[in-house]
Each structure stands twice: as structure tokens, then as C-alpha cells.
Design an enzyme around this catalytic site. Structure first.
Site, PDB file in Angstrom:
ATOM      1  N   ASP A  82       0.837  -1.201   0.000  1.00  0.00           N
ATOM      2  CA  ASP A  82       0.000   0.000   0.000  1.00  0.00           C
ATOM      3  C   ASP A  82       0.872   1.251   0.000  1.00  0.00           C
ATOM      4  O   ASP A  82       1.720   1.422   0.873  1.00  0.00           O
ATOM      5  CB  ASP A  82      -0.905  -0.022   1.243  1.00  0.00           C
ATOM      6  CG  ASP A  82      -1.892   1.129   1.277  1.00  0.00           C
ATOM      7  OD1 ASP A  82      -2.366   1.531   0.201  1.00  0.00           O
ATOM      8  OD2 ASP A  82      -2.198   1.615   2.381  1.00  0.00           O
ATOM      9  N   HIS A  83       0.666   2.121  -0.983  1.00  0.00           N
ATOM     10  CA  HIS A  83       1.390   3.394  -1.075  1.00  0.00           C
ATOM     11  C   HIS A  83       2.907   3.205  -1.122  1.00  0.00           C
ATOM     12  O   HIS A  83       3.651   3.953  -0.479  1.00  0.00           O
ATOM     13  CB  HIS A  83       1.016   4.319   0.089  1.00  0.00           C
ATOM     14  CG  HIS A  83      -0.351   4.904  -0.029  1.00  0.00           C
ATOM     15  ND1 HIS A  83      -0.670   5.920  -0.897  1.00  0.00           N
ATOM     16  CD2 HIS A  83      -1.512   4.591   0.615  1.00  0.00           C
ATOM     17  CE1 HIS A  83      -1.953   6.214  -0.790  1.00  0.00           C
ATOM     18  NE2 HIS A  83      -2.489   5.419   0.113  1.00  0.00           N
ATOM     19  N   GLY A 181      -6.296   9.552   7.483  1.00  0.00           N
ATOM     20  CA  GLY A 181      -6.505   9.950   8.869  1.00  0.00           C
ATOM     21  C   GLY A 181      -7.989  10.028   9.192  1.00  0.00           C
ATOM     22  O   GLY A 181      -8.846   9.678   8.384  1.00  0.00           O
ATOM     23  N   HIS A 208      -9.361   5.350  -1.081  1.00  0.00           N
ATOM     24  CA  HIS A 208      -8.475   5.468   0.079  1.00  0.00           C
ATOM     25  C   HIS A 208      -9.080   6.471   1.063  1.00  0.00           C
ATOM     26  O   HIS A 208      -9.951   7.258   0.718  1.00  0.00           O
ATOM     27  CB  HIS A 208      -7.086   5.933  -0.357  1.00  0.00           C
ATOM     28  CG  HIS A 208      -6.287   4.887  -1.051  1.00  0.00           C
ATOM     29  ND1 HIS A 208      -5.260   4.205  -0.436  1.00  0.00           N
ATOM     30  CD2 HIS A 208      -6.372   4.379  -2.303  1.00  0.00           C
ATOM     31  CE1 HIS A 208      -4.742   3.336  -1.288  1.00  0.00           C
ATOM     32  NE2 HIS A 208      -5.405   3.424  -2.432  1.00  0.00           N
ATOM     33  N   ALA A 210     -10.854   5.867   3.907  1.00  0.00           N
ATOM     34  CA  ALA A 210     -12.244   5.555   4.270  1.00  0.00           C
ATOM     35  C   ALA A 210     -12.487   5.512   5.774  1.00  0.00           C
ATOM     36  O   ALA A 210     -13.635   5.337   6.195  1.00  0.00           O
ATOM     37  CB  ALA A 210     -12.664   4.222   3.647  1.00  0.00           C
ATOM     38  N   ASN A 230     -10.180   1.189   1.461  1.00  0.00           N
ATOM     39  CA  ASN A 230      -8.999   1.122   2.315  1.00  0.00           C
ATOM     40  C   ASN A 230      -9.280   1.715   3.692  1.00  0.00           C
ATOM     41  O   ASN A 230      -9.771   2.843   3.791  1.00  0.00           O
ATOM     42  CB  ASN A 230      -7.839   1.889   1.673  1.00  0.00           C
ATOM     43  CG  ASN A 230      -7.172   1.125   0.560  1.00  0.00           C
ATOM     44  OD1 ASN A 230      -7.839   0.510  -0.272  1.00  0.00           O
ATOM     45  ND2 ASN A 230      -5.854   1.151   0.543  1.00  0.00           N
ATOM     46  N   VAL A 231      -8.934   0.955   4.721  1.00  0.00           N
ATOM     47  CA  VAL A 231      -9.126   1.411   6.100  1.00  0.00           C
ATOM     48  C   VAL A 231      -7.838   1.168   6.879  1.00  0.00           C
ATOM     49  O   VAL A 231      -7.325   0.044   6.906  1.00  0.00           O
ATOM     50  CB  VAL A 231     -10.293   0.671   6.780  1.00  0.00           C
ATOM     51  CG1 VAL A 231     -10.450   1.134   8.223  1.00  0.00           C
ATOM     52  CG2 VAL A 231     -11.587   0.902   6.004  1.00  0.00           C
ATOM     53  N   THR A 233      -6.409   4.117   9.629  1.00  0.00           N
ATOM     54  CA  THR A 233      -6.385   4.910  10.861  1.00  0.00           C
ATOM     55  C   THR A 233      -7.439   4.451  11.861  1.00  0.00           C
ATOM     56  O   THR A 233      -7.174   4.383  13.072  1.00  0.00           O
ATOM     57  CB  THR A 233      -6.597   6.396  10.535  1.00  0.00           C
ATOM     58  OG1 THR A 233      -5.604   6.816   9.595  1.00  0.00           O
ATOM     59  CG2 THR A 233      -6.504   7.249  11.785  1.00  0.00           C
TER      60      THR A 233
END
Length: 284
Positions: A82-83, A181, A208, A210, A230-231, A233
Site C-alpha cells: 500500500d502506497h 486519517g 483510500h 475511508a 482502504n481502512v 487509521t
């Protein structure tokens, strides 16, 4: 057998009208929560990790855990970068066995973004590895990367088609008003933009940022073409707050097998809710 490609997962989601959640994990306990919950709900999930997570836990260790848990629970899992931003980092992880990648060059100008992403796609597709890329840029912080709100920008629908065709990506992450965040106030998502992107691009779309979105907003994005949610935080916050609360109430606690249970339980509640919001229960 049980460690699968995200490409097939997301194509199934696109056909079925649901989304697959990608949960960012960091260690054994957070992975246990995601896999156990997904297996109990028979839900497809993606185990995601930023560069910092893969450095912290070790790629081989994460792959071994995913493979062992997939077999233990007889449940298909995908593990995803991811990223990730560096070609050499991605190539090294692929050689170790990772089969799903997000190359994030969204901070670059459009033409350079295409060039960087295409380089990764050409390499990854030689090994049957699926590739996600982002057009537009979310605000907030992801790993060590901080994007100020003023520097964030939305996905251009017409550019999205050109980007997808020029790069050959398997899925496209879009910017429609979310941020990395948690939100101080409810975000206003640009659903009309998302609908327009869907008209231009037939790939599975990715959302992203979410964490903290309402069920209504998540489900509306799925109706308009989002296939991966995408979860990150929200999981960390639930886990860490429950752990702090437990240790405050039990200052004598020293056994992690005990004090981590409340943290895992709080995180499990978030995972269960996201799976329900994505409509993917029973789809594995």
C-alpha cells in the site's frame, strides 16, 4: 492455494456490486483480528501494509503469516503493498512473493505519473502481479508522507481514462474528497465526479481514506463503482485506545496475552462494521 491475487478479488467485486476491504495491519495481533473476522464472516479481504509496515515486520514474516493463516482458516487472502513509491522496493517485495502492488506516484505531474506507473506495471505483469495506481492526491498523512490540504487535488475523469489506458493498471485509486486519517467533521464526497469517472474508466475503482466515513457514504461509493475500500487509521485508533483504557484500569498488567485482548476486540468491531458496509459478507 489460499494466497490469491487482488485482481480476481476486485473483478469479482465489480461484477457482484460490492467492495473488498483492504485493512492495514502491523503485527501478528492486528493480522489475527482481520483474518479471524473475515473467516467467520466468509468475507474476502486484502491484507495491506505501507512501506513502514513491511520494514517493521519484515516481508518474509508477513508472507509466512498470511500463508499460514489462509491455510489454517481455509480462507483466501491477498497481501498488498500500500502506497509504495520506489521501484526497487516493489521489485524486492515481488521477489519475496508479494503479488499485489500499489505504486503511488500521484505526487508527480501527470506525464511523470504515467511514466513511473507504466514502468512498474510492465515489470509486475511479467510476474502476474496486479497493480493499483492513484490519480489525484488525498490530503492527510500516510506513513511518513504528509500532504497538506492545499496540495490535495481531485481526480480528473477524462485524464483517468487516458491514465488507465496508457499505464495498463489493474485498478485505479481515485480522489473524490476523502483524506488519510480521521475527519474533524464529516467530509463532503464528490459523488458526481465518481460517477463521471466510472463512465470513463471500466477498471475496479479504489477509495483510500475511508476511516470514519458513514455507512451511507461508503455504500453510495460502491454503487458508483468503488470495488476496494482502504481502512487504516480507524483500526489503529480503536486498537490503541482500547489498550490505553485497559492499562489505565489495570496498571498491574504485564502479560500481553491478556492486555492485548481488549485491543483486539475493539479492532474486531471496526473490521466487522467495514465488512458489513462493503456488502462482502459471504462472498469469499
Amino acid at each position: 492455494m489460499y494466497v490469491v491475487s487482488t485482481k480476481q478479488m476486485l473483478n469479482n467485486a465489480q461484477r457482484g456490486g460490492y467492495a473488498v476491504p483492504a485493512f492495514n495491519i502491523h503485527n501478528l495481533e492486528t493480522m489475527q483480528v482481520v483474518v479471524e473476522t473475515a473467516a467467520n464472516l466468509h468475507a474476502p479481504v486484502i491484507i495491506a501494509g505501507t512501506p513502514g509496515t513491511f520494514t517493521h515486520a519484515g516481508t518474509e514474516n508477513l508472507l509466512a503469516l498470511v500463508s499460514a493463516m489462509a491455510k489454517q482458516y481455509h480462507h483466501p487472502l491477498a497481501i498488498h503493498l500500500d502506497h509504495h513509491t520506489k521501484f526497487d522496493d516493489i521489485a524486492q517485495n515481488l521477489r519475496s512473493g508479494v503479488r499485489s502492488v500499489m505504486i503511488d506516484a500521484s505526487h508527480l505531474p501527470f506525464a511523470q505519473n504515467i511514466s513511473r506507473v507504466k514502468e512498474v506495471v510492465d515489470f509486475c505483469h511479467r510476474f502476474d502481479v496486479s497493480v493499483e495506481a492513484e490519480l489525484g492526491q488525498l490530503g492527510g498523512q500516510e506513513d511518513d508522507v504528509q500532504v497538506n490540504e492545499a496540495d490535495a487535488f481531485y481526480t480528473n475523469p477524462a485524464q483517468a481514462r487516458e491514465f488507465a489506458e496508457a499505464t495498463g493498471i489493474d485498478s485505479l485509486a481515485v480522489a473524490i474528497g476523502t483524506a488519510h486519517g480521521m475527519y474533524a467533521s464529516a467530509p463532503v464526497l464528490d459523488f458526481s465526479r465518481l460517477e463521471n469517472i466510472r463512465q470513463w474508466v471500466n477498471l475496479p475503482l479504489v477509495l483510500h481514506g475511508a476511516s470514519g466515513l458513514s455507512t451511507k457514504d461508503i455504500q453510495q461509493t460502491i454503487k458508483l463503482g468503488i470495488c476496494k475500500i482502504n481502512v487504516a487509521t480507524e483500526l489503529k485508533n480503536a486498537f490503541s485506545q482500547a489498550l490505553k483504557n485497559y492499562l489505565t484500569a489495570h496498571p498491574e498488567a504485564t502479560d500481553p496475552r491478556d492486555y492485548l485482548q481488549s485491543a483486539k476486540s475493539a479492532m474486531r468491531d471496526v473490521v466487522s462494521k467495514v465488512i458489513a458496509d462493503c456488502g462482502c459478507e459471504g462472498r469469499a
